[in-house]
Write a protein that holds these residues in place. Structure first.
Motif, short mmCIF file in Angstrom:
data_model
loop_
_atom_site.label_atom_id
_atom_site.label_comp_id
_atom_site.label_asym_id
_atom_site.label_seq_id
_atom_site.Cartn_x
_atom_site.Cartn_y
_atom_site.Cartn_z
N ALA A 70 0.83 -1.21 0.00
CA ALA A 70 0.00 0.00 0.00
C ALA A 70 0.86 1.26 0.00
CB ALA A 70 -0.92 -0.01 1.21
N LEU A 71 2.02 1.21 0.67
CA LEU A 71 2.91 2.37 0.76
C LEU A 71 3.97 2.38 -0.32
CD1 LEU A 71 3.37 2.49 4.64
CD2 LEU A 71 1.95 3.99 3.23
N ARG A 72 3.92 1.43 -1.21
CA ARG A 72 4.87 1.31 -2.34
C ARG A 72 6.32 1.18 -1.84
NH1 ARG A 72 5.17 5.65 -5.57
NH2 ARG A 72 4.33 7.05 -3.97
N LEU A 73 6.47 0.36 -0.80
CA LEU A 73 7.80 0.04 -0.29
C LEU A 73 8.20 -1.35 -0.76
CD1 LEU A 73 7.40 1.57 3.28
CD2 LEU A 73 8.59 2.56 1.33
N ASN A 74 9.38 -1.80 -0.41
CA ASN A 74 9.93 -3.04 -0.96
C ASN A 74 9.34 -4.24 -0.23
OD1 ASN A 74 11.67 -5.26 -1.67
ND2 ASN A 74 13.11 -3.73 -2.46
N GLU A 75 8.42 -4.93 -0.87
CA GLU A 75 7.75 -6.07 -0.25
C GLU A 75 8.70 -7.23 0.03
OE1 GLU A 75 3.89 -7.27 -1.94
OE2 GLU A 75 4.06 -5.49 -3.21
N ASP A 76 9.66 -7.45 -0.84
CA ASP A 76 10.59 -8.56 -0.63
C ASP A 76 11.47 -8.34 0.60
OD1 ASP A 76 9.67 -9.93 -2.88
OD2 ASP A 76 11.05 -8.86 -4.21
N LEU A 77 11.87 -7.11 0.82
CA LEU A 77 12.66 -6.79 2.01
C LEU A 77 11.82 -6.98 3.26
CD1 LEU A 77 15.03 -5.71 3.60
CD2 LEU A 77 14.40 -3.38 2.90
N VAL A 78 10.59 -6.48 3.24
CA VAL A 78 9.68 -6.65 4.38
C VAL A 78 9.46 -8.14 4.66
CG1 VAL A 78 7.24 -6.48 4.98
CG2 VAL A 78 8.49 -4.44 4.30
N GLU A 79 9.26 -8.92 3.60
CA GLU A 79 9.00 -10.35 3.78
C GLU A 79 10.18 -11.05 4.43
OE1 GLU A 79 7.08 -14.01 1.26
OE2 GLU A 79 8.39 -12.62 0.19
N ALA A 80 11.38 -10.75 3.98
CA ALA A 80 12.57 -11.39 4.55
C ALA A 80 12.75 -11.02 6.03
CB ALA A 80 13.81 -11.02 3.75
N ILE A 81 12.55 -9.76 6.36
CA ILE A 81 12.65 -9.34 7.77
C ILE A 81 11.59 -10.05 8.59
CG2 ILE A 81 12.44 -7.41 9.37
CD1 ILE A 81 13.44 -5.58 7.07
N GLY A 82 10.36 -10.08 8.10
CA GLY A 82 9.28 -10.73 8.83
C GLY A 82 9.53 -12.20 9.08
N LEU A 83 10.01 -12.91 8.07
CA LEU A 83 10.25 -14.34 8.22
C LEU A 83 11.41 -14.63 9.17
CD1 LEU A 83 9.80 -15.52 4.53
CD2 LEU A 83 8.24 -15.91 6.44
N GLY A 84 12.35 -13.71 9.28
CA GLY A 84 13.53 -13.96 10.11
C GLY A 84 13.48 -13.36 11.49
N HIS A 85 12.46 -12.56 11.81
CA HIS A 85 12.55 -11.74 13.02
C HIS A 85 12.54 -12.56 14.31
CE1 HIS A 85 8.10 -12.04 13.34
NE2 HIS A 85 8.23 -11.56 14.57
N ASP A 86 11.92 -13.73 14.31
CA ASP A 86 11.83 -14.53 15.55
C ASP A 86 12.60 -15.84 15.48
OD1 ASP A 86 10.47 -12.84 17.21
OD2 ASP A 86 8.54 -13.85 17.06
N THR A 87 13.47 -16.01 14.52
CA THR A 87 14.19 -17.28 14.39
C THR A 87 15.07 -17.57 15.60
OG1 THR A 87 15.85 -16.09 13.07
CG2 THR A 87 14.23 -17.42 11.86
#
Length: 324
Positions: A100-117
Motif C-alpha cells: 500500500a505504501l509502495r515500499l519493498n515487499e521482498d525486504l519486508v517479507e525477509a525481515i518478517g520471516l527472520g525476526h523470531d528465528t
C-alpha cells in the motif's frame, strides 16, 4: 536452459526499471543493498532480498518455529498460535502495508520471516529464564532479537534484512521504512492473535476485554487488524514515515498493557512460567557441567549453550529435561 539464460541476462535490469516506476522514493531498491558480510555471486533470477527470504524458509531455525510456544506452552489443540504462525501472520500483514505504501515487499517479507528465528522454547518465559541464568553464570544476557540477528549473520543475509531483524524490538530503530513496518506489525499481530488464543484457552472472556479499545478497534481479531492496518497505512502516507494515528496507537498500547497484565504476566500463567524456568535452568546447568553433550559450534561455552538451548522446540526441551 536457453530460456533461463535469456531471463537471467535481463532479470536485474527489468527489476531495476520496474522499481523505479512503481516504488516510493523512500523504498529500498533491491539492487542497492549495502551487501553481505561475505561476498557471493548474485542469483540471476532472484533479487538479493528474495534470496534472503528463500534462505530463511529453507533454514533449520525457521522450521523449528512450528514447535515453539507463542503464549501457551505445548497447548492441547491444533488451533493455538505457534511462533511459526505468528511469523507468517506478521509477514503477511507487513506485506500488505508495504504494498500500500509502495515500499519493498521482498525486504519486508525477509525481515518478517527472520525476526523470531532466535526465539527460545516456551516463548518469553523461556527467554527470561535463559537471560537470567546467563547473567548468573556468565555475566552475559539473552535477547531473542540479538539471537535472530546472529542467525541472520550466520546465513549471510543482506545488511538491510539483518538490521530489520535486530531492531524489530528493543531500543534501536530500524534504518529502513521496511524494517519499521515489521516492528509495528509484529505488535499488531501478536496482541490480536494472543487475545484470540486467550479467549479460546478460557483465560479471558469477551466481557474482560477493555470496552473502549474494542469499540474503537473492532470486536474480532480480523476487524482489529483491518482497523490497525488502514490506520497505519493512512497515517504513514501522510506522515512520510511509518506511524500509527494517535487515537488508534493509544488504543493499541492500552490493549498491549492489558495483555501483559492479564495474560503474559498474569497470575494464571505463573505455574507455566515457573515450569519453563525449571526446564531451561536444568538443561543449562547440565550443559555447563557436561559440555561434551553440545554439538560442535562456534564461540565460547556460553554462546554454544545459548545456540543449542535457544534452538530447541518446546517438546524437545521438555523431553530433554525429563532425561536429565
Amino acid at each position: 536452459m536457453e530460456v533461463a539464460g535469456r531471463i537471467g541476462d535481463t532479470f536485474a535490469a527489468r527489476v531495476r526499471a520496474l522499481e523505479e516506476t512503481t516504488l516510493s522514493q523512500h523504498a529500498v531498491r533491491s539492487y542497492e543493498t549495502r551487501g553481505r558480510d561475505r561476498p557471493e555471486e548474485p542469483c540471476r533470477v532472484r533479487t538479493p532480498f528474495q534470496r534472503d527470504r528463500d534462505r530463511l524458509v529453507h533454514s533449520k531455525p525457521f522450521r523449528r518455529l512450528k514447535g515453539k510456544t507463542q503464549v501457551f506452552i505445548d497447548p492441547q489443540g491444533d488451533h493455538y498460535r505457534t511462533r511459526m504462525t505468528h511469523t507468517l501472520e506478521t509477514t503477511a500483514i507487513s506485506r500488505v502495508v508495504a504494498r500500500a505504501l509502495r515500499l519493498n515487499e521482498d525486504l519486508v517479507e525477509a525481515i518478517g520471516l527472520g525476526h523470531d528465528t532466535g526465539h527460545t522454547p516456551f516463548g518469553h518465559a523461556g527467554e527470561d529464564a535463559l537471560d537470567e541464568v546467563l547473567r548468573e553464570r556468565f555475566g552475559s544476557r539473552f535477547r531473542h532479537n540479538e539471537q535472530s540477528f546472529r542467525i541472520a549473520k550466520q546465513l549471510n543475509l543482506t545488511y538491510e534484512v539483518c538490521d530489520g531483524i535486530l531492531t524489530h524490538t528493543g531500543d534501536l530503530e530500524p534504518e529502513t521504512l521496511e524494517g519499521r513496518i515489521v516492528r509495528i506489525v509484529d505488535r499488531i499481530a501478536y496482541v490480536n492473535h494472543d487475545i484470540d488464543d486467550a479467549l479460546r484457552y478460557g483465560l479471558l472472556t469477551e466481557a474482560d476485554l477493555p470496552a473502549d479499545e474494542i469499540a474503537l478497534l473492532g470486536a474480532t481479531g480480523s476487524d482489529r487488524i483491518d482497523t490497525l492496518v488502514h490506520d497505519l497505512v493512512e497515517t504513514s502516507e501522510a506522515d512520510g514515515g511509518i506511524a500509527q494515528g494517535a487515537e488508534v496507537g493509544e488504543a493499541m498500547l492500552s490493549l498491549r498493557s492489558f495483555m501483559f497484565e492479564r495474560v503474559y504476566l498474569g497470575p494464571q500463567v505463573g505455574p507455566e512460567h515457573e515450569r519453563a524456568r525449571r526446564v531451561v535452568r536444568a538443561i543449562f546447568d547440565r550443559l555447563v557441567e557436561e559440555p561434551e553433550r553440545l554439538p560442535p559450534g562456534d564461540g565460547g561455552l556460553a554462546t554454544r549453550i545459548t545456540d543449542y538451548l535457544a534452538g530447541m522446540t518446546d517438546r524437545f526441551a521438555l523431553a530433554y529435561a525429563e532425561r536429565l
